[in-house]
Design an enzyme around this catalytic site. Structure first.
Site, mmCIF file in Angstrom:
data_model
loop_
_atom_site.group_PDB
_atom_site.id
_atom_site.type_symbol
_atom_site.label_atom_id
_atom_site.label_comp_id
_atom_site.label_asym_id
_atom_site.label_seq_id
_atom_site.Cartn_x
_atom_site.Cartn_y
_atom_site.Cartn_z
ATOM 1 N N HIS A 52 0.882 -1.202 -0.085
ATOM 2 C CA HIS A 52 0.091 0.055 -0.110
ATOM 3 C C HIS A 52 0.775 1.463 -0.157
ATOM 4 O O HIS A 52 0.013 2.275 -0.173
ATOM 5 C CB HIS A 52 -0.925 0.179 1.360
ATOM 6 C CG HIS A 52 -1.922 -0.476 1.105
ATOM 7 N ND1 HIS A 52 -2.484 -0.725 0.573
ATOM 8 C CD2 HIS A 52 -2.448 -2.462 1.723
ATOM 9 C CE1 HIS A 52 -3.940 -1.701 0.433
ATOM 10 N NE2 HIS A 52 -3.785 -2.843 2.158
ATOM 11 N N GLU A 156 -7.772 -12.551 5.318
ATOM 12 C CA GLU A 156 -8.495 -10.850 5.103
ATOM 13 C C GLU A 156 -9.585 -11.523 4.058
ATOM 14 O O GLU A 156 -10.916 -10.401 3.953
ATOM 15 C CB GLU A 156 -7.606 -10.003 3.956
ATOM 16 C CG GLU A 156 -6.358 -10.086 4.907
ATOM 17 C CD GLU A 156 -5.522 -8.912 4.071
ATOM 18 O OE1 GLU A 156 -5.995 -7.854 4.397
ATOM 19 O OE2 GLU A 156 -4.736 -9.365 2.656
ATOM 20 N N ASP A 182 -10.006 -5.691 6.234
ATOM 21 C CA ASP A 182 -10.519 -6.206 5.158
ATOM 22 C C ASP A 182 -11.083 -7.397 5.487
ATOM 23 O O ASP A 182 -12.102 -7.201 4.900
ATOM 24 C CB ASP A 182 -9.052 -7.029 4.445
ATOM 25 C CG ASP A 182 -8.458 -6.122 3.787
ATOM 26 O OD1 ASP A 182 -9.378 -5.782 2.415
ATOM 27 O OD2 ASP A 182 -6.987 -5.815 3.697
#
Length: 260
Positions: A52, A156, A182
């Site tokens: 990310h 997730e 998530d």
């Protein structure tokens, strides 16, 4: 001053297996200077977030040089578990990998193999930073990889929760990492305070305890870690340096403005 007494990068895996309480953070800033500063904070590990955050190869390489020079355990969360990506970060010097969205036993087997030496697994080269640029022998490096290299599988999705027992049973998977954000979104929620996340953590925690695997999660703060500790977590990724900078700046600003 670095206050850790874990034996450096190679010691983290043993500490995980022993069930020690471990604290680290995600690093989002692609700068080796940021890593140097975080190392001084006495954390047990840092995880570079290459999923990310904008880490290119040069920034990653500089961070790995610092980590190895300081003998400090740095994990890398990679955007995917492809063998090429796994090989790249481990050869640069990462202590281990964090792989997102592991929702099947097939994915778990693939990433475990990619991170371990052997037939069909990680390609061997004695000339990398991790290998000491040809300064170490093959037997020593193979033994060090077995002792040091860490693979964390992030759970997730609901499918990952359902497959958790099979994933935890895969040789070479060292820990299951429940991703609370998530998972919450996947269950249709917009906050971490929901019963589905709690149930998922409880179930995956039981699986990890039964399989003798480390149980890991992300938390925004120590208070949340205290609240979730009962699920069996022993390893916490706490916030990120971005969050800590904002929190620190806000606290100072509010404090100054409150002076009389």
């Amino acid at each position: 001053m670095d206050t850790r007494t874990d034996g450096g990068a190679t010691g983290l895996r043993a500490r995980m297996q022993a069930g020690e309480l471990l604290a680290g953070t995600f690093m989002k800033t692609p700068s080796h200077i940021t890593l140097e500063i975080l190392i001084l904070g006495g954390l047990d590990f840092v995880c570079i977030d290459a999923e990310h955050a904008p880490f290119d190869r040069a920034a990653m390489d500089a961070c790995m040089a610092v980590a190895r020079a300081r003998d400090f355990p740095v994990l890398v969360r990679i955007g995917d578990g492809s063998p090429a990506r796994v090989l790249d970060v481990l050869d640069m010097g990462a202590t281990g990998i964090v792989v997102p969205h592991v929702d099947s036993v097939e994915k778990a087997r693939a990433i475990a193999a990619a991170a371990r030496f052997g037939r069909g697994g990680r390609g061997y080269a004695g000339s990398t930073r991790w290998a000491g640029y040809t300064a170490a022998t093959m037997p020593d490096l193979l033994a060090r990889s077995r002792a040091e290299t860490i693979v964390l599988a992030q759970i997730e999705e609901p499918e990952g929760v359902e497959a958790a027992e099979a994933i935890a049973a895969v040789e070479g998977i060292d820990a299951l990492f429940t991703g609370p954000a998530d998972l919450s979104v996947a269950y249709g929620h917009s906050s971490l305070d929901n019963p589905d996340l709690a149930a998922a953590m409880e179930g995956v925690g039981r699986v990890c305890a039964g399989a003798g695997k480390c149980f890991v999660t992300w938390v925004p703060d120590v208070e949340t870690a205290r609240k979730w500790r009962g699920h069996g977590f022993t390893m916490f990724f706490v916030a990120s340096e971005h969050a800590w900078m904002i929190q620190g700046a806000r606290a100072v600003g509010e404090g100054i403005r409150a002076l009389t």
